[in-house]
Design an enzyme around this catalytic site. Structure first.
Site, PDB file in Angstrom:
ATOM      1  N   ARG A   1      -0.486   7.346  -7.764  1.00 36.77           N
ATOM      2  CA  ARG A   1       0.539   7.407  -6.705  1.00 36.77           C
ATOM      3  C   ARG A   1       1.920   7.704  -7.302  1.00 36.77           C
ATOM      4  NH1 ARG A   1      -3.682   6.245  -4.404  1.00 36.77           N
ATOM      5  NH2 ARG A   1      -4.006   8.282  -5.281  1.00 36.77           N
TER       6      ARG A   1
ATOM      7  N   SER B   1      -1.408   2.820   3.323  1.00 32.92           N
ATOM      8  CA  SER B   1      -1.262   1.585   2.538  1.00 32.92           C
ATOM      9  C   SER B   1       0.221   1.305   2.340  1.00 32.92           C
ATOM     10  CB  SER B   1      -1.920   1.742   1.169  1.00 32.92           C
ATOM     11  OG  SER B   1      -3.285   2.019   1.342  1.00 32.92           O
TER      12      SER B   1
ATOM     13  N   GLU C   1       4.536   1.474  -1.136  1.00 32.60           N
ATOM     14  CA  GLU C   1       4.164   2.873  -1.347  1.00 32.60           C
ATOM     15  C   GLU C   1       5.055   3.840  -0.559  1.00 32.60           C
ATOM     16  OE1 GLU C   1      -0.148   4.021  -1.280  1.00 32.60           O
ATOM     17  OE2 GLU C   1       0.587   5.612   0.024  1.00 32.60           O
TER      18      GLU C   1
END
Ligand code: FAD
Length: 358
Positions: free
Chosen positions: A167, A241, A343
């Site tokens: 990520r 998420s 995130e």
């Protein structure tokens, strides 16, 4: 002169999947580097920051909105060309990611079948190196086309130079705010086998040899967790998420594991994450620290289907989402001594993310 594409005081909430946040001072959509340069020049002349937006599926926009020029780069060209046993897809930043995956699997091209159902536009895919079910875009990415926001010049980066990790990329890290992604080039394997590295997917797709079938299985698995967009499902009104899975040194991971054993008498699920590092399951940490699925803070809620997703259960404000995220993070830290990292990108807030979430 005001570029024809720009409109003043445009509400941004409808352009995001969470559906929260105030207006942009200016908002517009462009499809070419030339029009982008006109917008860059306008922002510079007005002394306003330029904020890129894609499908709005990985952002949390402040209730006060953004005193900025917000722009979406919507080049939707997509072409496939033969390159030996592989096929290269040249994809404008404005192509919907789900559409790219659908077209790839329909052509029997392997490499992104497990990334089916991820919302957003192709231009944002390199930002956080999107990933799911054992694949990530960095596996197939060859290069990223950009326009430099400072000089207006067009250029291209080899994927190997983009600093991709879990990520993470240079676009989100060291180069943050420097480039507009205008397109990506990915390399797919003609007739390649579907990737069934992820146990849950391997079980669900047993006996399913086709890429189209595996992509459909991924979407079905995601749907159960409300991780595909569906206007009829409030739990999917999220940013995916909300926290990443923490990646810690073996030593730090061991300390969390011991804290977990003391607190709940169970082992925290974890996986090797490269040399001397482990990845821990954020959803497990969240649930075991006392957060319940469906828990509310005003209109903000923990998804009733997935503890990692915060959603807009109806009329949520950004402040409520921040308060709920802060509560979740605080509980995990108190119980297990680890701070979860959000995130989505937080846009338009006066304090930085860590100050906001505590
Ligand atoms: C239901 C749901 C499920 C999800 N599941 C996953 C998942 O499984 N895996 C995963 O990795 N993500 C997932 N996400 C998160 C999200 O879909 C991805 O991160 C996606 O790539 C974001 O794309 P976007 O176009 O919506 O970007 P946005 O949210 O609009 O923007 C994200 C960031 O990228 C920047 N950006 C966008 N476009 C450009 C551009 N052209 N040039 C430069 N910067 C740009 C923005 O400024 C912002 O900082 C999910 C989200 C939702 C809502």
């Amino acid at each position: 002169m005001i570029p024809a594409e720009l409109k003043p005081a445009v509400p941004l909430a409808p352009l995001t999947t969470l559906g929260v946040g105030g207006p942009a001072s200016w908002y517009g959509e462009v499809e070419t580097p030339e029009r982008l340069r006109a917008v860059l020049a306008f922002a510079r002349d007005r002394g306003l920051p330029l904020q890129l937006l894609g499908g709005g599926s990985n952002v949390l926009i402040a209730d006060a909105g953004l005193d900025a020029v917000v722009v979406r780069y919507l080049d939707q060209n997509l072409s496939f060309s033969d390159a030996g046993s592989r096929v290269e897809a040249l994809c404008g930043a404005g192509v919907a990611w789900v559409s790219l995956v659908e077209q790839a699997v329909a052509r029997d091209l392997a490499g992104i079948e497990c990334l089916a159902g991820i919302p957003g536009l192709a231009g944002a895919a390199p930002m956080q190196n999107i990933g799911a079910y054992g694949q990530e875009v960095a596996d197939v990415l060859r290069s990223v086309d950009v326009v430099d926001r400072q000089t207006g010049e067009a250029g291209s980066f080899d994927a190997a130079d983009c600093g991709f990790g879990y990520r993470m990329s240079n676009f989100k890290g060291a180069w943050a705010g420097r480039y507009v992604v205008t397109g990506i080039r990915i390399s797919l394997l003609r007739g390649g086998p579907p990737a069934l590295r992820y146990a849950e997917l391997a079980r669900a797709a047993e006996g399913e040899p086709s890429l189209v079938g595996v992509a459909a299985t991924v979407v079905a698995l995601r749907r159960r967790k409300a991780m595909v967009l569906d206007p009829a499902v409030a739990d999917s009104r999220s940013a995916g998420s909300f926290f990443t899975n923490p990646i810690l040194s073996e030593e730090a991971a061991e300390a969390v594991a011991e804290a977990a054993l003391r607190a709940v008498g169970q082992a925290v699920p974890s996986w090797p994450a490269g040399e001397g590092r482990r990845k821990l399951a954020a959803a497990w940490l969240i649930e075991k620290s006392g957060t319940r699925k469906g828990e509310r803070c005003g209109g903000a809620a923990i998804s009733s289907r997935h503890a990692l997703a915060l959603c807009n259960a109806g009329g949520a404000t950004a402040a409520e989402l921040v308060a709920l995220a802060s509560r979740v993070r605080g509980r995990v830290r108190d119980a297990f001594g680890v701070s979860l990292e959000p995130e989505p990108r937080f846009l338009g807030f006066e304090s930085d993310v860590n100050a906001l979430l505590g």
